[in-house]
Scaffold this active site. Structure first.
Site, mmCIF file in Angstrom:
data_model
loop_
_atom_site.group_PDB
_atom_site.id
_atom_site.type_symbol
_atom_site.label_atom_id
_atom_site.label_comp_id
_atom_site.label_asym_id
_atom_site.label_seq_id
_atom_site.Cartn_x
_atom_site.Cartn_y
_atom_site.Cartn_z
ATOM 1 C CB SER A 121 -48.310 0.532 23.017
ATOM 2 O OG SER A 121 -49.073 1.712 23.155
ATOM 3 C CE LYS A 166 -46.870 4.261 22.302
ATOM 4 N NZ LYS A 166 -46.665 4.403 20.854
ATOM 5 C CE LYS A 209 -51.004 4.907 22.850
ATOM 6 N NZ LYS A 209 -50.574 5.623 21.623
ATOM 7 C CG ASP A 265 -47.949 7.956 21.874
ATOM 8 O OD1 ASP A 265 -48.005 9.160 21.541
ATOM 9 O OD2 ASP A 265 -48.261 7.016 21.106
ATOM 10 C CD GLU A 321 -45.208 7.511 20.003
ATOM 11 O OE1 GLU A 321 -44.826 6.711 20.881
ATOM 12 O OE2 GLU A 321 -45.864 7.159 19.002
ATOM 13 C CG ASP A 357 -47.181 8.102 15.794
ATOM 14 O OD1 ASP A 357 -47.347 7.957 14.579
ATOM 15 O OD2 ASP A 357 -47.811 7.402 16.635
ATOM 16 C CE LYS A 364 -47.850 4.375 15.038
ATOM 17 N NZ LYS A 364 -49.016 5.063 15.610
ATOM 18 N N GLY A 387 -46.813 0.875 15.981
ATOM 19 C CA GLY A 387 -47.852 -0.107 15.694
ATOM 20 C C GLY A 387 -49.210 0.548 15.674
#
Ligand code: OSB
Ligand code: MG
Length: 370
Positions: free
Chosen positions: A135, A161, A163, A188, A213, A238, A262, A290
């Protein structure tokens, strides 16, 4: 097992590099470490809350409060049989899933050590290593982002991934896709959009992403279902999924096609397994998210991700992606096939380096049964 001693550690650790998301930038990560004593054995757990209420309303401060004032009195000196029994005992504490999950993790570690079984075995996981990705936080520019991604790819991560946030979304994702046409890529947003603003994300649908996400607010299941209708790319939730009931509702209303599991956000490994089972029965892919965990939480995530329904790579990177010095003696390394091995020793299968832990501890308290 009769819990004779419960210790809480408030920990603050330097990250190898700052981590920036739509809700903020950190160069240290905080968490609580939980230590349970029973029958001469020690179990360890991690509360994945951070210092600020950016990802979740829970913080290291609220978790300390909830555990020391409410959970410890319900558990200390009590014979806690298993995760189900634990959840029953703490059910009167509303919410505070991250706090509860840290204690449940320590209980699993204890039970595994008592029975000589790894958590993977106890949960019924069948994989000895699990596929993982990395990530990548927001960088200063799309060019810097491409460089950072390139560096992770050279280390062997086969899934990336990134952000995103308003103003740093389509441009960033397009730059990465253009530089690396074939990698498995996902984004995400950590709840940075509302339905109207999310219309600007439409070009993401052309970038062959695995998933988008958590674009909208965590309490917006309905609006996520409206948004999913407008995208070919699966939406993955998430923050929105904090209970099995939410997972069920989200799937029923088409708010997502993939769920990030998670165990912390769901209140424990047992709840993570529940959501996994629900999704597997419906053919919905899941993956393990995570929270920049220490080796303790990482071991727990790896055990969970060994279950058969985890068909997408997890946000479980190698120890050196997070910390120069971790609090476990074991360090997790990336295999050449972008997997990480699941610990196979009893319980979590890790040994806490108590000197390292002490060096990061801001505050510690031990509660002993009378
Ligand atoms: O939204 O998945 C998230 C880290 C902290 C809080 C929330 C998230 C994350 C990550 C990092 O994306 C995942 C990891 O490598 O641990
Ligand atoms: Mg996320």
């Amino acid at each position: 097992m009769k819990l004779t001693e419960i210790s809480l550690y408030h920990v603050r650790m330097p990250l190898v590099a700052p981590f920036e998301t739509s809700f903020g930038r950190i160069d240290h990560r905080e968490c609580l470490i939980v230590r349970l004593e029973a029958d001469g054995l020690t179990g360890w757990g991690e509360v994945a809350a951070d210092h600020d209420p950016g990802y979740s309303y829970e913080t290291t401060g609220t978790a300390w409060h909830i555990l020391s004032e409410f959970a410890v009195p319900l558990l200390l000196g009590k014979d806690v049989a298993d995760a189900k029994d634990f959840q029953r005992r703490v059910a009167q504490i509303r919410g505070h899933q991250l706090a509860k999950a840290g204690v449940e993790m320590a209980l699993w570690d204890l039970l595994g050590k008592r029975d000589g079984r790894s958590i993977r075995q106890m949960l019924g996981g069948h994989r000895e290593s699990v596929e993982v990705g990395v990530s990548v936080g927001l960088q200063r520019s799309p060019q810097m982002l491409v460089k950072t991604v390139e560096n992770y790819l050279s280390k062997g991560y086969a899934r990336v991934k990134i952000k995103i946030k308003p103003g740093r979304d389509v441009g960033d994702a397009s730059a990465v896709r253009k530089a690396f046409p074939r990698i498995r890529l996902q984004v995400d947003a950590n709840s940075a959009y509302d339905l109207e603003r999310a219309a600007s994300l439409r070009p993401l649908d052309e970038l062959d992403l695995l998933l988008i996400e958590q674009p909208l607010q965590e309490d917006d299941l309905w609006e996520h279902s409206r948004l999913q209708e407008q995208f070919r790319t699966p939406i993955c939730l998430d923050e929105s999924i904090t209970t099995t009931r939410h997972a069920q509702a989200a799937l029923e209303m088409g708010a997502c096609r993939i769920i990030n599991i998670k165990p912390g956000r769901l209140g424990g490994l047992s709840q993570g397994v529940e959501v996994h089972d629900l999704c597997r029965a419906r053919g919905v892919p899941v993956w393990c998210g995570g929270m920049l965990e220490t080796g303790v939480g990482r071991a727990s995530n790896l055990a969970l991700a060994s279950l058969p329904g985890f068909t997408l790579p997890g946000d479980i990177s190698a120890s050196d992606r997070y910390y120069v010095r971790d609090i476990t003696r074991e360090r997790f390394a990336l295999n050449p096939d972008s997997t990480i091995d699941v610990p196979d020793r009893p319980g979590l299968g890790v040994t806490v380096d108590e000197r390292a832990l002490a060096s990061y501890t801001l505050k510690r308290e031990t509660f002993k049964a009378a």
